[in-house]
Scaffold this active site. Structure first.
Site, PDB file in Angstrom:
ATOM      1  CB  THR A 398       1.916  -5.873  -5.081  1.00  0.00           C
ATOM      2  OG1 THR A 398       2.177  -5.394  -6.200  1.00  0.00           O
ATOM      3  CG2 THR A 398       0.686  -6.806  -4.904  1.00  0.00           C
ATOM      4  CG  ASP A 440       1.853  -5.480 -14.592  1.00  0.00           C
ATOM      5  OD1 ASP A 440       3.121  -5.695 -14.611  1.00  0.00           O
ATOM      6  OD2 ASP A 440       1.052  -5.794 -13.500  1.00  0.00           O
ATOM      7  CB  SER A 469      -2.771  -9.140 -13.115  1.00  0.00           C
ATOM      8  OG  SER A 469      -2.304  -9.160 -11.528  1.00  0.00           O
ATOM      9  CB  SER A 470       1.543 -12.367 -11.651  1.00  0.00           C
ATOM     10  OG  SER A 470       2.241 -12.364 -12.900  1.00  0.00           O
TER      11      SER A 470
HETATM   12  O1  DON Z   1      -0.204  -7.310 -11.284  1.00  0.00           O
HETATM   13  C1  DON Z   1       0.744  -7.673 -11.346  1.00  0.00           C
HETATM   14  O2  DON Z   1       1.087  -8.764 -11.584  1.00  0.00           O
HETATM   15  C2  DON Z   1       1.846  -6.805 -10.778  1.00  0.00           C
HETATM   16  N1  DON Z   1       1.560  -5.581 -11.316  1.00  0.00           N
HETATM   17  C3  DON Z   1       2.119  -6.967  -9.329  1.00  0.00           C
HETATM   18  C4  DON Z   1       2.877  -6.113  -9.023  1.00  0.00           C
HETATM   19  C5  DON Z   1       3.835  -6.627  -7.527  1.00  0.00           C
HETATM   20  O3  DON Z   1       3.191  -7.567  -7.019  1.00  0.00           O
HETATM   21  C6  DON Z   1       4.979  -5.993  -7.341  1.00  0.00           C
HETATM   22  N2  DON Z   1       5.625  -6.561  -6.097  1.00  0.00           N
HETATM   23  N3  DON Z   1       6.363  -6.746  -5.686  1.00  0.00           N
END
Ligand code: DON
Length: 587
Positions: A398, A440, A469-470
């Site tokens: 991310t 997710d 999502s977060s």
């Molecule tokens: O949308 C989300 O919350 C996750 N798919 C984000 C993934 C993520 O941040 C991975 N990171 N370190």
């Protein structure tokens, strides 16, 4: 207890204490600027954005160019095969754009379960079936259509060059490639790009992505080319051959969605973040509401009393997340209630200032309770059983970027392919690395995703639905003026990372570099663990937290956040996380 039994325990504890302060904790890097600033996770991408600002592009132009550059130089984290969210602040106000992946039309609730109803191992994490319909290009094109100033093709051009001519592989990228060697090995197109001659690229090697350059050239001519014609056909045919679900029709029908940012008042500030289908804004505001008007300065920065209150507030918010949060097009999310200060105050009353609760004692609020804060909030999500508490795995993907221009327009954008290198699938002849965002979703009620997050019916898979999502791109204003723009990767820890950077900056008056670099904690209700960043927490404080009943675990990976703040005299200060290779640059 016999001394022989105590010694190993003591040794383990001492070892934990000696590893507490890494070097980076003491070396925050602060950039200053008057006219504009870019903060991103890779220096090459930051420079691309800065050049656009210097050429007269606005924050949206620079954000578009930076996002595309990240897609080329940080393929493990985010890209055109993924999706994300952004907040944009212009003179007309603030808007949120949801360009998150959606489930293909052929997706179904039980698609990751076998005939016995058991979750198929890794099916939502690896391979074609794990990919959602990508939204990055549609999102960038849409925000540019509405707010961009420079021609679209000029914003894509730097990334075409970097992809075509290659760039120098960094330690971070090389490590990521080592970590995902086996996954990338399985996919011929991924292997060809990322493991040339079967070897993992090392720091200092050059990575060229000629197919990706070709795709970007086509996108530069017309962003819709991603969603129809040759590229869409290539995606559909690769899916068809490998048991994936995305069709040309899915791609053609993909639309980013403008949403109202979710805003709340915290002290003299207005805090705005991403509404559902991200859980970021809801829980950021919820935690701030639980903290309420507590004198956090008096309680002390990183004191055990403050950390305890933060942890208990996080625990409450993530309990609600597990039950109520999902795509608002499919479930009624009681956003008004969850983010109401009065509900925050109620949940605050349940927190003892001296003792930690076990997560089993903390439940998602009942609908009847929430209806007091949001009359008419409907009972839609059937009651779920509170799941067994899973373990959290680690991941480093991310990407977040923050841009501010001379007119103080702001873009804060987080995008992702989800887990490192997403699904591990590169669509042949396109260079597009597809996401594994389907993970997710709650693949089955109570079954944790890669970040240990559990969910229920509200976040079950359905055709066309957006996985929860977060990601929490956030803008804080004071009297309508930009004060802070921030965001982070880190899966489930994104919300608490953004929370702590915001508190460090607004309440504890740290500059953004100090605020971003500071050690963090995280509690997500399940598992019942208080995760601690190994930096800067005083052993006596940790002992005190244990004494209060917290189950503490050291976590070494924390998302590389970045942020830009505006001082009272209009100066911009930006910082990228010293935990990784990002930079902030202003002029
Ligand atoms: O949308 C989300 O919350 C996750 N798919 C984000 C993934 C993520 O941040 C991975 N990171 N370190």
């Amino acid at each position: 207890m016999k001394i022989a039994k105590i010694l190993p325990v003591f040794a383990a504890f001492a070892l934990q204490l000696t590893s507490i302060t890494p070097v980076w904790a003491a070396s925050p890097r602060l950039s200053k600027g008057q006219k504009g600033m870019v903060a991103a996770a890779h220096p090459v991408a930051t420079q691309v954005g800065l050049n656009i600002l210097k050429r007269g592009g606005n924050a949206v132009d620079a954000a578009v160019a930076t996002t595309l550059a990240i897609s080329v130089v940080e393929p493990f984290s985010a890209g055109i095969g993924g999706g994300g969210f952004l907040l944009v602040k212009t003179k007309d106000g603030m808007q949120a754009l949801d360009f998150r992946e959606r489930a293909p039309q052929a997706a179904s609730r039980d698609m990751y379960l076998d005939a016995n109803g058991k979750v198929k191992s890794k099916a939502s994490l690896e391979g074609h079936l794990s990919a959602g319909i990508p939204g990055t290009i549609a999102g960038l094109a849409e925000v540019h259509r509405k707010y961009g100033k420079l021609p679209w093709a000029e914003l894509v051009k730097p990334s075409i060059e970097i992809a075509n001519n290659g760039f120098t592989v960094t330690e971070v990228l090389s490590k990521q490639l080592w970590g995902k060697k086996d996954l990338l090995q399985k996919n011929p197109a991924a292997r060809e790009i990322f493991l040339p001659d079967g070897q993992v690229l090392r720091a200092g090697d050059k990575l060229r992505q000629v197919d990706l350059a070709k795709t970007l050239r086509s996108v530069a001519r017309n962003p819709q080319n991603f969603y129809r014609g040759e590229i869409a056909r290539a995606i559909e045919s690769d899916m068809g051959r490998n048991g994936g679900l995305i069709t040309q029709k899915d791609l053609q029908n993909y639309r980013p969605i403008w949403r109202d940012p979710l805003c709340g008042k915290f002290r003299q500030y207005q805090v705005c973040s991403m509404p559902p289908p991200s859980s970021g804004g809801v829980h950021l505001l919820q935690i701030l509401n639980i903290l309420g008007d507590t004198d956090l300065v008096e309680m002390g920065w990183h004191s055990s009393a403050t950390l305890h209150l933060l942890a208990e507030s996080m625990r409450t918010a993530y309990a609600d997340r597990s039950f109520y949060l999902g795509d608002p097009a499919f479930v009624k999310v009681p956003v008004t209630a969850l983010t109401s200060p009065a509900y925050g105050a109620l949940r605050r009353q349940e927190i003892s200032l001296t003792a930690a609760r076990s997560s089993k004692q903390v439940q998602p609020a009942a609908w009847e309770t929430l209806r007091r804060f949001q009359p008419g909030a409907a009972v839609e999500n059937p009651i779920q059983k509170i799941p067994a508490l899973p373990n959290v795995k680690e991941s480093q993907d991310t990407s977040h970027l923050t841009v501010v221009d001379r007119n103080r327009q702001v873009v804060t954008l987080t995008f992702t392919v989800n887990y490192n290198f997403g699904s591990g699938v590169v669509v042949p002849k396109t260079g597009i690395l597809l996401n594994d965002e389907m993970d997710d979703f709650a693949v089955a009620p109570g079954v944790p995703n890669a970040f240990g997050l559990v969910g229920g019916e509200a976040n079950a898979v359905a055709p066309g639905k957006t996985p929860l999502s977060s990601m929490s791109p956030t803008i804080v204003t004071e009297n309508g003026k930009l004060r802070l723009a921030v965001g982070a990767p880190g899966g489930s820890t994104i919300i608490t990372t953004v929370l702590q950077i915001t508190l460090n900056n607004l309440i504890y008056k740290m500059n953004v570099a100090e605020a971003v670099a500071a050690g963090r904690i995280h509690h997500q209700w399940a598992p019942d663990k208080l995760l601690i960043d190994p930096s800067g927490f005083d052993p006596a404080t940790l002992a005190d937290l244990r004494q209060r009943g917290h189950i503490i675990e050291q976590r070494d990976y924390w998302g590389n956040a970045n942020a830009i703040e505006q001082l009272a005299d209009g100066t911009l200060q930006g910082a990228a996380d010293p935990r990784k290779e990002g930079t902030a640059a202003g002029f």
